[in-house]
Design an enzyme around this catalytic site. Structure first.
Site, PDB file in Angstrom:
ATOM      1  N   THR A  89       0.804  -1.230   0.000  1.00  0.00           N
ATOM      2  CA  THR A  89       0.000   0.000   0.000  1.00  0.00           C
ATOM      3  C   THR A  89       0.835   1.277   0.000  1.00  0.00           C
ATOM      4  OG1 THR A  89      -1.387   1.332   1.482  1.00  0.00           O
ATOM      5  CG2 THR A  89      -0.168  -0.420   2.517  1.00  0.00           C
ATOM      6  N   GLU A 146       0.283   3.566   1.895  1.00  0.00           N
ATOM      7  CA  GLU A 146       0.429   3.945   3.310  1.00  0.00           C
ATOM      8  C   GLU A 146       1.867   3.701   3.789  1.00  0.00           C
ATOM      9  OE1 GLU A 146      -1.602   5.142   6.111  1.00  0.00           O
ATOM     10  OE2 GLU A 146      -2.498   6.035   4.343  1.00  0.00           O
ATOM     11  N   TYR A 170      -1.461   0.242  10.967  1.00  0.00           N
ATOM     12  CA  TYR A 170      -1.741  -0.430   9.688  1.00  0.00           C
ATOM     13  C   TYR A 170      -0.515  -0.325   8.765  1.00  0.00           C
ATOM     14  CZ  TYR A 170      -3.608  -0.883   4.906  1.00  0.00           C
ATOM     15  OH  TYR A 170      -3.813  -1.231   3.589  1.00  0.00           O
ATOM     16  N   LYS A 216       1.841  -3.383   7.431  1.00  0.00           N
ATOM     17  CA  LYS A 216       2.023  -3.606   5.990  1.00  0.00           C
ATOM     18  C   LYS A 216       3.498  -3.482   5.590  1.00  0.00           C
ATOM     19  CE  LYS A 216      -2.148  -4.327   4.058  1.00  0.00           C
ATOM     20  NZ  LYS A 216      -2.494  -5.334   3.042  1.00  0.00           N
TER      21      LYS A 216
END
Ligand code: NAP
Ligand code: G4F
Length: 385
Positions: free
Chosen positions: A135, A137, A159, A163
């Site tokens: 991601t 992110e 999160y 990840k």
């Protein structure tokens, strides 16, 4: 006769899982989806894929599994013998990850390790390719603009950190054990099937409800955050393309255009002929309807509108939706994906917004929506493909 390829999709009940399953079935794959147990039906996005009458051959199957349960994953991967595994399952909500950091690390981080280890333990490294749903992110507090495969990571949430582990363990298993394991570093992608608590869908549902007179205002958090938003339908194609490559590798998938949350709101209302003006700042900021083109609005929603008038305050800020650490700006450079995979999105942001608002208007207008007190919140994929 050529054997059908077998794909295993974790997170098949999610937005991307539904679009990917549909894509792979159309390409002739046999698709096995993994779903976790839920106390209510949560297969709304994939119901059309089941052969409910069991009267024809089916190429879509699902099994119960959870990314926190290794023996479950090993047993299923052994039984299914997939050619390709798409690991899409995750606790994918950034704000919720601040409330459930340990579970997020377990499912999103160690869950990825469990898949990789299962493939290694079963000795199927040479026959099974793995896609990991990485991601944007990961870039978090961005170290350069735009972000590429070479931009250093700086995650800003539990999160993002979970990840990050998943990204690197995928790279490590590729280098250590020769697995065909790749990361797709996907920037935000949305659709009419997007979960209702992500900002774009929260906005398009509210826009539809406000236009139809079912809702008066919309409470949001940070209106200044900027995201590189694409359409999930385009993005699942990149997942497939990544696993068709001879060599595993990591790819940024993005549109290259960034837009603030406040401008997404503007676009969504503009589609219906409504203009928004903002006044005030911080938690005191409000968005009000400055102009309404009633003929456009009434034509699109199919009814007379007497309940809206210019000056109504409809967008309000609630600090509840702020995050302890925010990702202010994301914008990706997908040159590598374009050159190596031949991937190019078909949807631009205006097309995405129109697809989402039009779908939510259709959904909110359905009689059953009202009869069920607004309970039917997901469109069926077959309504929108
Ligand atoms: P989504 O709609 O939230 O779907 C997530 C899926 O994972 C759902 O099927 C969910 O099941 C399942 N799941 C959650 N925890 C699980 C667990 N412990 N065990 C098994 N399944 C579990 O997410 P999405 O938007 O489709 O995204 C797909 C993947 O791409 C995710 O890994 C996400 O983090 C990543 N990603 C998404 C974006 C984006 O913008 N959409 C961008 C980059 C990366 P339930 O249906 O039961 O909840
Ligand atoms: O829609 P969001 O919740 O998506 P976010 O945090 O960017 O995460 C999504 O995209 C990631 C890829 O970059 C995925 F990995 C992840 O799984 C997920 O799919 O929030 C977008 C922005 C944020 O800056 C947030 O603070 O919108 C801002 N925002 C403002 N008001 C809001 C709200 N977000 C949500 N969810 N709800 C609000 O009311």
């Amino acid at each position: 006769m050529k054997k059908n390829k077998i794909a295993l999709i974790t997170g098949v009940t999610g937005q991307d899982g539904a679009y990917l399953a549909d894509l792979l079935l159309k390409k002739g794959y046999i698709v096995h989806g993994l779903k976790r147990r839920s106390s209510i039906f949560n297969t709304g996005r994939i119901d059309h894929l089941f052969n409910k009458n069991r009267d024809q051959e089916t190429k879509f199957f699902y099994s119960y599994a959870d990314l926190t349960d290794s023996s479950n994953l090993i047993r299923l991967i052994k039984k299914i013998e997939p050619d390709e595994i798409y690991n899409l399952a995750a606790m994918s909500h950034v704000k919720v990850s601040f409330d459930t950091p340990e579970y997020t690390a377990n499912a999103d981080g160690i869950g990825t390790l469990r898949i990789l280890e299962a493939v290694r333990l079963l000795g199927i490294e040479n026959q099974t390719k793995i896609y990991q749903a990485s991601t944007s992110e990961l870039f978090g507090k961005v170290q350069e603009i735009p972000q590429t495969e070479k931009t250093p990571f700086y995650p800003r949430s539990p999160y993002g950190v979970a990840k990050l582990y998943a990204y690197w363990i995928t790279v490590n298993y590729r280098e250590a054990y020769g697995l065909h394991a790749s990361n797709g570093i996907l920037f935000n992608h949305e659709s009419p099937l997007r979960g209702e608590t992500f900002v774009t869908r929260k906005i398009t549902r509210a826009v539809a409800n406000i236009a139809l007179g079912f809702q008066q205002s919309l409470f949001l958090g940070n209106l200044d955050a900027k995201r590189d938003w694409g359409h999930a339908k385009d993005y699942v194609k990149s997942m497939y393309l990544i696993l068709q490559q001879d060599e595993p590798d990591d790819y940024v998938i993005a549109t290259g255009i960034t837009t603030a949350v406040r401008d997404f709101i503007q676009k969504a209302f503009n589609y219906l002929g409504i203009n928004i003006e903002y006044k005030g700042s911080g938690t005191e900021e409000v968005g009000l309807m400055s102009e309404i083109d009633f003929s456009r609005l009434e034509e699109i929603i199919g009814k007379k509108v007497k309940y809206l008038k210019p000056g109504m305050e409809i967008i309000k800020v609630d600090p509840f939706y702020y995050r302890p650490t925010e990702v202010d700006l994301l914008v990706g450079d997908a040159t590598k994906a374009r050159e190596v995979l031949g991937w190019k999105p078909k949807y631009n942001l205006d097309m995405l917004v129109e697809d989402m608002v039009a779908s939510d208007i259709k959904l909110m207008k359905k009689d059953e929506y009202l009869k069920q007190g607004g309970f039917r919140i997901q469109p069926q994929i077959e309504d929108i493909l």
